[in-house]
Design an enzyme around this catalytic site. Structure first.
Site, PDB file in Angstrom:
ATOM      1  N   LYS A 102      49.480  88.589  65.386  1.00  0.00           N
ATOM      2  CA  LYS A 102      48.508  87.815  66.156  1.00  0.00           C
ATOM      3  C   LYS A 102      49.085  87.523  67.538  1.00  0.00           C
ATOM      4  CE  LYS A 102      45.827  83.520  65.354  1.00  0.00           C
ATOM      5  NZ  LYS A 102      45.617  82.440  64.341  1.00  0.00           N
ATOM      6  N   SER A 128      41.065  81.776  62.837  1.00  0.00           N
ATOM      7  CA  SER A 128      41.299  82.324  64.160  1.00  0.00           C
ATOM      8  C   SER A 128      42.085  83.632  64.162  1.00  0.00           C
ATOM      9  CB  SER A 128      42.060  81.294  64.995  1.00  0.00           C
ATOM     10  OG  SER A 128      43.342  81.031  64.427  1.00  0.00           O
ATOM     11  N   SER A 152      42.868  79.355  59.019  1.00  0.00           N
ATOM     12  CA  SER A 152      42.763  80.496  59.917  1.00  0.00           C
ATOM     13  C   SER A 152      43.316  81.810  59.384  1.00  0.00           C
ATOM     14  CB  SER A 152      43.435  80.184  61.256  1.00  0.00           C
ATOM     15  OG  SER A 152      42.670  79.258  61.981  1.00  0.00           O
TER      16      SER A 152
END
Length: 456
Positions: free
Chosen positions: A75, A149, A173
């Site tokens: 990420k 996310s 997330s």
């Protein structure tokens, strides 16, 4: 129980036709080099279709390590040498820090174990939005959200660009995109995985974890990340289904999770049913207060008004929270932990409940710019995940079937602090009996054969 298992290994598969994706653990050593090369070649095509990467670039890795050659993504919130993460924000910040001279601890550990980083993945701005709208596209159906996310990380795994991906989880997330994209997620016990060199959102709640094809791949990687934790190889003998959380979920979620629970019971664990929803819901208010206040303290000074007005408005709410309210919220969670754990778990070693009470929503419902936007949907995405962060618990999200629209559904397995190994062992036992985690999106028909499961 009278539920009926529909074993996905023996049914015609309407959701992910033909061969499924392999997991790394199932590949013989002689096949892994070909699979790693196939990921590197396939990833740009995945990016062209689903917009899940922000940058490609192979990391230097120890070819002799325990994860030698394993292709992974990260990420876009982790420092790497000479590169500052974008953290999901548009453009360059005026107050950007100098480029880091050291990589994030989790990157150092994976690279040091021989894993091969393919690139960095898209995320929602500052990891502060649970739907993933406007970032990566869901490979199961572009009309539905990918979850946030850790959107790009989940999509990259689901589409076969990597075997695993790093993400973060502050209120769900990792687990929300795991359901949306049909992959497996591990949210570790709070503090088990180092956060040095990672963007912070709410330090009291943040965790770094993994998305992967299977729980057995996560079991291979988790000890590399959480070096101070003992990973037990046996699943818990007794588990508790939070029956009221299941009953409060949409009907397709109930059906899929009940089938997964019965498959778990067939693994030999003792299963009981108990209520838990009131205790879970009571933790939401203090968690949101902590999240908002700490996020504002971390990021309120960024020049966000022009770059992301919606995020700037969210952070403004946190700046209005008085310090004494934050202290009180933390004290409330601390004081509630022991009685809530006793109430939820009883004698059980793990809890079972859906990842989300709702099906993965369409983009139009989750997009604030859409006339069909429904704000309550965003709140419900994390309704069953945020209590895990509030109490610092470990959790694993496992694919559990499909809903009435052909979108994946996931079951959540939650444990007491430090029970990560037992949860992963239970998830692996479930996946040894079922095939939901091996499904691939039906419109991905041209993926390289080295990524296909063996013998299919």
């Amino acid at each position: 129980m009278s539920w009926t298992i529909q074993n996905p290994d023996v049914l015609d598969d309407p959701h992910g036709g033909g061969r499924g994706f392999a997991d790394w653990s199932g590949l013989p050593p002689t096949a892994r080099a070909d699979a790693a090369a196939a990921c590197a070649a396939w990833a740009p095509e995945v990016q062209a279709r689903f917009r899940c990467f922000v940058e490609f670039g192979t990391s230097e890795a120890d070819a002799a390590g325990p994860l030698a050659g394993l292709p992974y993504a990260a990420k876009d919130m982790f420092d790497s040498v000479g590169r500052s993460p974008g953290c999901g924000l548009p453009g360059a910040a005026e107050d950007a820090a100098p480029a880091p001279e050291r990589a994030a601890a989790v990157l150092e550990r994976l690279d040091g174990a021989g894993a091969r980083r393919i690139g960095f993945t898209t995320m929602t701005a500052l990891a502060y939005e649970p739907s993933g709208v406007g970032k990566a596209l869901n490979p199961w159906n572009r009309e539905f959200v990918p979850g946030g996310s850790s959107s790009g990380s989940a999509v990259a795994v689901a589409a076969g660009a990597v075997f695993a991906a790093l993400g973060s989880d502050t209120a769900g997330s990792l687990r929300i995109p795991a359901q949306a994209c049909g992959v497996t997620a591990w949210k570790p016990t709070y503090g088990a995985v180092p956060v040095a060199g990672a963007m912070t959102l709410a330090p009291s709640l943040d965790t770094i974890g993994l998305l992967a094809r299977s729980a057995r791949d996560i079991r291979l990687m988790a000890p590399v990340l959480a070096t101070d934790m003992e990973f037990l190889s046996e699943p818990p003998a007794r588990v508790a289904l939070l029956s009221d959380a299941v009953e409060a979920s949409e009907a397709p979620i109930q059906t899929a999770c009940r089938e997964a629970v019965e498959a778990l019971a067939a693994c030999g664990v003792s299963l009981e049913q108990r209520p838990g929803l009131p205790a879970i819901e009571a933790l939401s208010d203090p968690l949101f207060l902590i999240l908002q206040a700490e996020a504002a303290a971390q990021h309120g000074g960024l020049s966000l008004a022009a770059r992301d007005p919606n995020l700037a408005r969210r952070l403004a709410k946190g700046r209005d929270i008085a310090p004494d309210r934050l202290v009180a919220a933390k004290a409330a969670l601390s004081g509630a932990t022991a009685p809530v754990l006793a109430k939820l778990f009883g004698e059980a070693g793990a809890l079972l409940l859906p990842v989300m009470p709702i099906r993965t929503p369409p983009v139009a419902v989750a997009d604030p710019a859409s006339p069909d936007f429904h704000a309550a949907t965003l709140y419900r995405l994390s309704a069953y995940t945020r209590f895990v962060n509030a109490l610092g618990l470990p959790a694993v999200a496992v694919p559990a079937g499909f809903d009435d629209r052909g979108m994946p559904v996931a079951l959540q397995i939650v444990g007491r602090p430090g029970a990560d190994g037992a949860l992963l062992a239970l998830a692996a036992a479930l996946q040894a009996r079922t095939g939901w985690h091996r499904r691939r999106p039906s419109d991905i028909t041209d993926f390289p054969s080295p990524l296909a499961e063996r013998g299919s």
